[in-house]
Motif scaffolding. Structure first.
Motif, PDB file in Angstrom:
ATOM      1  N   MET A 156       6.357 -13.272 -20.160  1.00 33.71           N
ATOM      2  CA  MET A 156       5.134 -12.342 -20.545  1.00 33.71           C
ATOM      3  C   MET A 156       4.570 -12.163 -19.255  1.00 33.71           C
ATOM      4  N   LYS A 157       4.355 -10.812 -18.983  1.00 35.23           N
ATOM      5  CA  LYS A 157       3.607 -10.417 -17.722  1.00 35.23           C
ATOM      6  C   LYS A 157       2.138 -10.365 -18.042  1.00 35.23           C
ATOM      7  N   LEU A 158       1.158 -10.616 -17.056  1.00 31.85           N
ATOM      8  CA  LEU A 158      -0.218 -10.599 -17.299  1.00 31.85           C
ATOM      9  C   LEU A 158      -0.881  -9.497 -16.507  1.00 31.85           C
ATOM     10  N   ASN A 159      -1.685  -8.680 -17.455  1.00 31.64           N
ATOM     11  CA  ASN A 159      -2.332  -7.718 -16.671  1.00 31.64           C
ATOM     12  C   ASN A 159      -3.903  -8.168 -16.228  1.00 31.64           C
ATOM     13  N   VAL A 160      -4.055  -8.022 -14.960  1.00 31.67           N
ATOM     14  CA  VAL A 160      -5.173  -8.733 -14.178  1.00 31.67           C
ATOM     15  C   VAL A 160      -6.115  -7.679 -13.505  1.00 31.67           C
ATOM     16  N   LEU A 161      -7.375  -8.112 -13.687  1.00 29.74           N
ATOM     17  CA  LEU A 161      -8.440  -7.328 -13.213  1.00 29.74           C
ATOM     18  C   LEU A 161      -8.967  -7.982 -12.224  1.00 29.74           C
ATOM     19  N   VAL A 162      -9.169  -7.401 -10.954  1.00 27.51           N
ATOM     20  CA  VAL A 162      -9.468  -8.094  -9.721  1.00 27.51           C
ATOM     21  C   VAL A 162     -10.626  -7.305  -9.364  1.00 27.51           C
ATOM     22  N   VAL A 163     -12.054  -8.172  -9.176  1.00 22.05           N
ATOM     23  CA  VAL A 163     -13.329  -7.633  -9.101  1.00 22.05           C
ATOM     24  C   VAL A 163     -13.560  -8.350  -7.702  1.00 22.05           C
ATOM     25  N   GLU A 164     -13.521  -7.391  -6.685  1.00 17.95           N
ATOM     26  CA  GLU A 164     -13.582  -7.892  -5.396  1.00 17.95           C
ATOM     27  C   GLU A 164     -14.031  -6.552  -4.563  1.00 17.95           C
ATOM     28  N   ASP A 165     -15.026  -6.658  -3.671  1.00 16.39           N
ATOM     29  CA  ASP A 165     -15.308  -5.825  -2.656  1.00 16.39           C
ATOM     30  C   ASP A 165     -15.228  -5.788  -1.449  1.00 16.39           C
ATOM     31  N   ASP A 166     -14.589  -7.053  -0.832  1.00 18.33           N
ATOM     32  CA  ASP A 166     -13.997  -7.156   0.614  1.00 18.33           C
ATOM     33  C   ASP A 166     -12.615  -6.522   0.517  1.00 18.33           C
ATOM     34  N   GLU A 167     -12.343  -5.493   1.345  1.00 17.67           N
ATOM     35  CA  GLU A 167     -11.119  -4.779   1.231  1.00 17.67           C
ATOM     36  C   GLU A 167     -10.122  -5.715   1.753  1.00 17.67           C
ATOM     37  N   PHE A 168     -10.098  -6.483   2.776  1.00 18.41           N
ATOM     38  CA  PHE A 168      -9.196  -7.431   3.057  1.00 18.41           C
ATOM     39  C   PHE A 168      -8.780  -8.374   2.358  1.00 18.41           C
ATOM     40  N   LYS A 169      -9.868  -8.960   1.716  1.00 14.69           N
ATOM     41  CA  LYS A 169      -9.508 -10.134   0.583  1.00 14.69           C
ATOM     42  C   LYS A 169      -8.821  -9.430  -0.586  1.00 14.69           C
ATOM     43  N   GLN A 170      -9.362  -8.185  -0.757  1.00 15.88           N
ATOM     44  CA  GLN A 170      -8.627  -7.487  -2.008  1.00 15.88           C
ATOM     45  C   GLN A 170      -7.426  -7.052  -1.808  1.00 15.88           C
ATOM     46  N   ARG A 171      -6.892  -6.820  -0.640  1.00 15.30           N
ATOM     47  CA  ARG A 171      -5.551  -6.487  -0.201  1.00 15.30           C
ATOM     48  C   ARG A 171      -4.591  -7.649  -0.302  1.00 15.30           C
ATOM     49  N   GLN A 172      -5.141  -8.696   0.249  1.00 13.54           N
ATOM     50  CA  GLN A 172      -4.496 -10.054   0.190  1.00 13.54           C
ATOM     51  C   GLN A 172      -4.195 -10.491  -1.110  1.00 13.54           C
ATOM     52  N   ILE A 173      -5.155 -10.348  -2.050  1.00 12.65           N
ATOM     53  CA  ILE A 173      -4.998 -10.601  -3.606  1.00 12.65           C
ATOM     54  C   ILE A 173      -3.993  -9.918  -4.092  1.00 12.65           C
ATOM     55  N   VAL A 174      -4.137  -8.548  -4.053  1.00 16.16           N
ATOM     56  CA  VAL A 174      -3.301  -7.588  -4.778  1.00 16.16           C
ATOM     57  C   VAL A 174      -1.566  -7.860  -4.079  1.00 16.16           C
ATOM     58  N   ASP A 175      -1.645  -8.121  -2.874  1.00 17.30           N
ATOM     59  CA  ASP A 175      -0.273  -8.229  -2.266  1.00 17.30           C
ATOM     60  C   ASP A 175       0.186  -9.713  -2.773  1.00 17.30           C
ATOM     61  N   PHE A 176      -0.465 -10.519  -2.868  1.00 17.37           N
ATOM     62  CA  PHE A 176      -0.073 -11.755  -3.670  1.00 17.37           C
ATOM     63  C   PHE A 176       0.413 -11.544  -5.198  1.00 17.37           C
ATOM     64  N   LEU A 177      -0.637 -10.623  -5.766  1.00 17.10           N
ATOM     65  CA  LEU A 177      -0.080 -10.463  -7.399  1.00 17.10           C
ATOM     66  C   LEU A 177       1.080  -9.868  -7.569  1.00 17.10           C
ATOM     67  N   GLY A 178       1.493  -9.010  -6.534  1.00 18.72           N
ATOM     68  CA  GLY A 178       2.617  -7.913  -6.634  1.00 18.72           C
ATOM     69  C   GLY A 178       4.039  -8.564  -6.258  1.00 18.72           C
ATOM     70  N   GLN A 179       3.720  -9.987  -5.707  1.00 17.70           N
ATOM     71  CA  GLN A 179       4.978 -10.806  -5.403  1.00 17.70           C
ATOM     72  C   GLN A 179       5.090 -11.617  -6.642  1.00 17.70           C
ATOM     73  N   GLN A 180       4.310 -11.651  -7.531  1.00 17.12           N
ATOM     74  CA  GLN A 180       4.513 -12.696  -8.556  1.00 17.12           C
ATOM     75  C   GLN A 180       5.163 -12.168  -9.787  1.00 17.12           C
ATOM     76  N   ASP A 181       6.237 -12.865 -10.472  1.00 19.77           N
ATOM     77  CA  ASP A 181       6.901 -12.230 -11.719  1.00 19.77           C
ATOM     78  C   ASP A 181       6.043 -12.389 -12.835  1.00 19.77           C
ATOM     79  N   TRP A 182       5.010 -13.174 -12.945  1.00 13.96           N
ATOM     80  CA  TRP A 182       4.177 -13.199 -13.855  1.00 13.96           C
ATOM     81  C   TRP A 182       2.884 -11.997 -14.215  1.00 13.96           C
ATOM     82  N   CYS A 183       2.976 -11.273 -12.883  1.00 12.30           N
ATOM     83  CA  CYS A 183       1.850  -9.999 -12.951  1.00 12.30           C
ATOM     84  C   CYS A 183       2.439  -8.891 -13.348  1.00 12.30           C
ATOM     85  N   GLY A 184       1.895  -8.391 -14.244  1.00 13.09           N
ATOM     86  CA  GLY A 184       2.111  -6.739 -14.641  1.00 13.09           C
ATOM     87  C   GLY A 184       1.286  -6.022 -13.879  1.00 13.09           C
ATOM     88  N   ASP A 185       0.268  -5.254 -14.445  1.00 19.22           N
ATOM     89  CA  ASP A 185      -0.721  -4.406 -13.781  1.00 19.22           C
ATOM     90  C   ASP A 185      -1.783  -5.159 -13.297  1.00 19.22           C
TER      91      ASP A 185
END
Length: 149
Positions: free
Chosen positions: A1-30
């Motif tokens: 089962m893939k999980l849809n994730v909401l990321v609430v983050e205002d720091d652009e660098f940290k936000q990019r790091q989180i999104v990049d990490f999520l994109g590499q995980q097989d458990w993450c959907g949108d």
């Protein structure tokens, strides 16, 4: 089962790091991004999520200059609890202490407050550090727990 994730983050660098990490995980959907208290609440109203990654130091509005609101993320958490109390939340902060009015709240105190107020919906508090993978490990553990329910 893939999980849809909401990321609430205002720091652009940290936000990019989180999104990049999520994109590499097989458990993450949108993964959907919000950058403020109002933006996070709007996304909660518009979409369905299986997991929320929430920063605490958020401005009220996108592009807002009121990022000094150290515990703005609690407003998003309280709204989510009303709308979808079963969606787990991981608080991801890069600060050792956050400002609440004129006082500072350290992360241990914050964690205790979140556990008390939100119970099991509060899945974890992870400290974001560029040089550490601890926060990634924490997200993977919570995702595994959500997927195995």
């Amino acid at each position: 089962m893939k999980l849809n994730v909401l990321v609430v983050e205002d720091d652009e660098f940290k936000q990019r790091q989180i999104v990049d990490f999520l994109g590499q995980q097989d458990w993450c959907g949108d993964s959907i991004i919000a950058c403020s208290v109002v933006g996070g609440i709007a996304q909660i109203d518009e979409s369905e999520f299986d997991l929320v990654i929430l920063d605490m130091a958020l401005p009220n509005y996108d592009g807002g200059s009121d990022a000094g609101q150290g515990l703005g993320g609690i407003a998003v958490f309280r709204y989510l609890r009303q709308i979808a109390p079963r969606i787990p939340v991981v608080v991801l902060t890069q600060f050792e202490a956050l400002r609440e009015g004129s006082a500072l709240v350290d992360t241990d105190t914050l964690k205790s407050r979140l556990e008390h107020e939100f119970g099991q919906q509060f899945a974890a508090l992870a400290k974001y550090k560029i040089a550490s993978d601890e926060w990634k490990h924490c997200l993977n553990l919570v995702a595994d727990s959500v997927r195995n329910k």
